[in-house]
Design a protein around this motif. Structure first.
Motif, PDB file in Angstrom:
ATOM      1  N   UNK A  55       0.836  -1.205   0.000  1.00 46.97           N
ATOM      2  CA  UNK A  55       0.000   0.000   0.000  1.00 46.97           C
ATOM      3  C   UNK A  55       0.876   1.262   0.000  1.00 46.97           C
ATOM      4  N   UNK A  56       1.983   1.220   0.726  1.00 45.73           N
ATOM      5  CA  UNK A  56       2.884   2.371   0.778  1.00 45.73           C
ATOM      6  C   UNK A  56       3.576   2.582  -0.555  1.00 45.73           C
ATOM      7  N   UNK A  57       3.985   1.486  -1.193  1.00 48.00           N
ATOM      8  CA  UNK A  57       4.609   1.626  -2.511  1.00 48.00           C
ATOM      9  C   UNK A  57       3.647   2.280  -3.488  1.00 48.00           C
ATOM     10  N   UNK A  58       2.377   1.873  -3.451  1.00 54.24           N
ATOM     11  CA  UNK A  58       1.390   2.482  -4.344  1.00 54.24           C
ATOM     12  C   UNK A  58       1.204   3.958  -4.020  1.00 54.24           C
ATOM     13  N   UNK A  59       1.186   4.296  -2.738  1.00 50.72           N
ATOM     14  CA  UNK A  59       1.054   5.699  -2.332  1.00 50.72           C
ATOM     15  C   UNK A  59       2.187   6.535  -2.926  1.00 50.72           C
ATOM     16  N   UNK A  60       3.410   6.032  -2.816  1.00 49.61           N
ATOM     17  CA  UNK A  60       4.572   6.767  -3.333  1.00 49.61           C
ATOM     18  C   UNK A  60       4.482   6.904  -4.851  1.00 49.61           C
ATOM     19  N   UNK A  61       4.122   5.800  -5.521  1.00 47.00           N
ATOM     20  CA  UNK A  61       3.999   5.831  -6.980  1.00 47.00           C
ATOM     21  C   UNK A  61       2.922   6.817  -7.424  1.00 47.00           C
TER      22      UNK A  61
ATOM     23  N   UNK B 283      -6.332   7.217  -5.225  1.00 50.66           N
ATOM     24  CA  UNK B 283      -5.717   5.896  -5.201  1.00 50.66           C
ATOM     25  C   UNK B 283      -6.204   4.955  -6.294  1.00 50.66           C
ATOM     26  N   UNK B 284      -7.443   5.092  -6.758  1.00 50.41           N
ATOM     27  CA  UNK B 284      -7.990   4.125  -7.713  1.00 50.41           C
ATOM     28  C   UNK B 284      -7.953   4.648  -9.154  1.00 50.41           C
TER      29      UNK B 284
ATOM     30  N   UNK C 273     -14.252  -2.957  -1.912  1.00 52.15           N
ATOM     31  CA  UNK C 273     -13.773  -1.713  -2.505  1.00 52.15           C
ATOM     32  C   UNK C 273     -13.806  -0.578  -1.485  1.00 52.15           C
ATOM     33  N   UNK C 274     -14.864  -0.558  -0.664  1.00 58.53           N
ATOM     34  CA  UNK C 274     -14.974   0.467   0.383  1.00 58.53           C
ATOM     35  C   UNK C 274     -13.880   0.276   1.437  1.00 58.53           C
TER      36      UNK C 274
ATOM     37  N   UNK D 177     -10.911   2.928   2.279  1.00 56.89           N
ATOM     38  CA  UNK D 177     -10.600   3.351   3.642  1.00 56.89           C
ATOM     39  C   UNK D 177      -9.133   3.080   3.977  1.00 56.89           C
ATOM     40  N   UNK D 178      -8.626   1.925   3.578  1.00 57.97           N
ATOM     41  CA  UNK D 178      -7.243   1.542   3.856  1.00 57.97           C
ATOM     42  C   UNK D 178      -6.270   2.519   3.186  1.00 57.97           C
ATOM     43  N   UNK D 179      -6.440   2.739   1.885  1.00 58.10           N
ATOM     44  CA  UNK D 179      -5.519   3.609   1.152  1.00 58.10           C
ATOM     45  C   UNK D 179      -5.570   5.048   1.666  1.00 58.10           C
TER      46      UNK D 179
END
Length: 594
Positions: free
Chosen positions: A228-234, A243-244, A451-452, A456-458
């Motif tokens: 999740x952190x890698x996606x945030x940085x990307x 995020x989506x 999905x919800x 919330x997580x991201x």
């Protein structure tokens, strides 16, 4: 390649005969040399070349991608069949490293192509010599605002093998080695017991599975946080607005279309709540718990042999399309399926297209219940779709995820209707109908509730930093309870059940595609039922499947008179689910008055 009472093992020899096949080293050498040659010849020149030279470049890129696709698919399939074999794991890692290097060498194309002004790009998009690549080129330009500089893209590509993908592989290894309960069952075996007629068996299965997750929750939490952190940085580096967004772009869908879908489903959470209250009444329990959701209404667990499942799926497909059945039969006859369940095998099921010059393959974990038979039909639907799309070439055969779920869910529906028609006893009819409703609820409402959870997580991770397992569990329970309301009591054990779902780390944002596909199929299947010429409808349907990824989902579905931008479209699909619940209530009431 083997065959037994619980199914068949796949034959991958059309791809490669083994890790030591000389074609593996030949193909590896070819893609490396070809990529270097393309880079030397075309880097810095995309804005200068004529369409004729662009055609040569795209053909070369497609061949490299297809050849590497064969190598990567073979390694992935070997690993999926045995996640504990270290030699296979090393082979997969080497292929991922090869892919990273190729992406780095070829990153210049996407960057230069997307940076062309519209007038320059249109010259290529209008040229008939490039007709088969037009959608590929248009879709690539949709990312123009999110690409980095070439040095940055090369660094990202090189580091990808030790980032999210490596943790995804670690997740598969951890889950593949887990065993549960006193009998040391594999994941698929213990989860299948949630469908047992005995409440005691279901509750014990839930307890056993939770204990296995709990023992490894520190590892699973770290894996999830890292991905999740890698996606945030990307996302931050590429300036994605949320995020989506990257998944929506991949699916060729607007953010508004996805928000309409999610919002429409969430607004009808009353449908699953109403159904689960009915199920509690049918089961005669004061309280329905999470481990009761899939309790069969039959008093005796019914087992379907592999031979019965094969015949049932093929017969159901043959009834609507001999062509679809003929393709599906190849999967069985040529052993393009691996269905035998064992502890080292990856859980769940998937269909992999491999490459257009080989054939798709399917992995399932068959344990003999009706759900497994539906899963087999589902994955064969994917396989048929992939088989039909091969004629579009490697770049053109890659179907957007939301459209990819259409054929799979359609095949499930066809199987259910045919099996349901065989039933004469009202209790059997009610049991089968409820099982189908539960499958649809899981595909539509559960996936949107997941999905919800992802949302919330991201978003919470981006505000609060790394999340503890307790915090993640709280987000999970909040989003799941919103769907169930007071119709199902979620136990404390259920709070950890986010940690086994691979989609959250394999493909963040993917899960809404299931709801899209299910609601779409409900609409399409209604069209099929009402069609005066059913053969003509199926011909149009197969034509849409064969388009692969050569157009957007909206354009493809317009050929079937479906408008996915119309909010009423989702409402009609949700109304069809409500009608099934109405039918179940009516069947139950009739039995009460007997």
């Amino acid at each position: 390649m083997t065959k037994g009472n619980d199914g068949i093992r796949w034959d991958l020899s059309a791809i490669y005969t083994g890790m030591d096949d000389h074609k593996v080293s030949e193909d590896r050498r070819f893609v490396q040399e070809e990529a270097r040659g393309i880079r030397e010849r075309f880097r810095g020149r995309i804005g200068e070349i004529f369409p004729s030279e662009m055609a040569v470049l795209l053909q070369k890129l497609e061949r490299i991608n297809e050849t590497y696709g064969r190598l990567g698919a073979f390694a992935f399939l070997l690993f999926a069949a045995d996640t504990s074999d270290e030699k296979i794991s090393g082979f997969l890692q080497s292929m991922q490293e090869l892919g990273s290097n190729l992406s780095s060498d070829l990153s210049f194309f996407d960057i230069e192509w997307s940076s062309l002004d519209d007038q320059q790009a249109q010259v290529h998009l209008d040229d008939p010599k490039l007709a088969s690549y037009h959608h590929f080129l248009r879709k690539s330009r949709k990312y123009r605002d999110y690409v980095l500089s070439e040095p940055e893209e090369r660094i990202v590509a090189r580091y990808s093998i030790v980032a999210g993908s490596s943790f995804t592989k670690l997740f598969n290894k951890v889950m593949g080695k887990l065993t549960f309960g006193a009998e040391q069952l594999g994941q698929e075996q213990v989860l299948s017991r949630l469908h047992d007629a005995s409440r005691e068996v279901r509750q014990q299965a839930q307890q056993d599975y939770t204990e296995g997750l709990k023992d490894n929750i520190h590892i699973l939490t770290h894996i999830y946080n890292t991905v999740i952190t890698e996606k945030m940085i990307s996302d931050e580096l590429r300036n994605y607005p949320h995020w989506v967004h990257s998944m929506n772009l991949s699916n060729d869908l607007s953010d508004d279309a996805v928000e309409n879908l999610v919002g429409s489903v969430v607004s009808r959470y009353d449908i699953p709540q109403r159904y689960y209250r009915l199920k509690g009444e049918i089961l005669g329990v004061d309280r329905l718990y999470d481990y009761d959701r899939y309790a069969p209404l039959r008093k005796v667990n019914k087992h379907y042999s592999w031979e019965y499942a094969q015949a049932a799926v093929l017969d159901s497909l043959d009834a609507i399309s001999p062509q679809m059945a003929g393709i599906a039969r190849e999967f069985f006859d040529k052993h393009w399926i691996d269905s035998v369940c064992h502890p080292r095998k990856r859980s769940g099921a998937f269909a992999h297209p491999v490459t257009t010059d080989t054939h798709p393959v399917i992995l399932t974990n068959y344990t003999g219940n009706f759900r497994d038979m539906e899963t087999l039909a589902h994955e064969l639907g994917h396989g048929i779709h992939q088989y039909l799309a091969r004629k579009q070439g490697y770049f053109g055969s890659n179907t957007p995820l939301v459209l990819a779920e259409t054929a799979s869910v359609f095949a499930e529906m066809v199987l259910f209707e045919r099996e349901y028609a065989k039933l004469c006893d009202p209790q059997e009819q009610l049991a089968a109908l409820c099982a189908k409703i539960e499958s649809i609820l899981a595909t539509v409402f559960r996936q949107i509730s997941m999905n919800r959870f992802e949302h919330a997580f991201h978003t919470t991770r981006r505000k609060e930093g790394e999340l503890s397992s307790e915090r993640i569990s709280a987000l999970w329970m909040e989003t799941q309870q919103a769907m169930f309301g007071d119709s199902v009591e979620l136990t404390q054990n259920y709070s950890l059940w986010w940690s086994y779902i691979p989609h959250f780390i394999n493909a963040p944002g993917y899960v809404y595609s299931y709801a899209f596909g299910e609601l779409l199929v409900l609409a399409l299947y209604n069209q099929y039922r009402q069609a005066s010429d059913k053969d003509a409808f199926i011909d149009r349907y197969l034509e849409v499947l064969s388009l692969g990824g050569t157009c957007t989902p909206a354009d493809a579905l317009a050929k079937l008179d479906v408008n996915i931008d119309n909010p009423e479209f989702w409402s009609s699909g949700l109304a069809a689910i409500e009608e099934l619940v109405n039918e179940a209530e009516l069947l139950y009431k009739k039995q009460q008055f007997r």
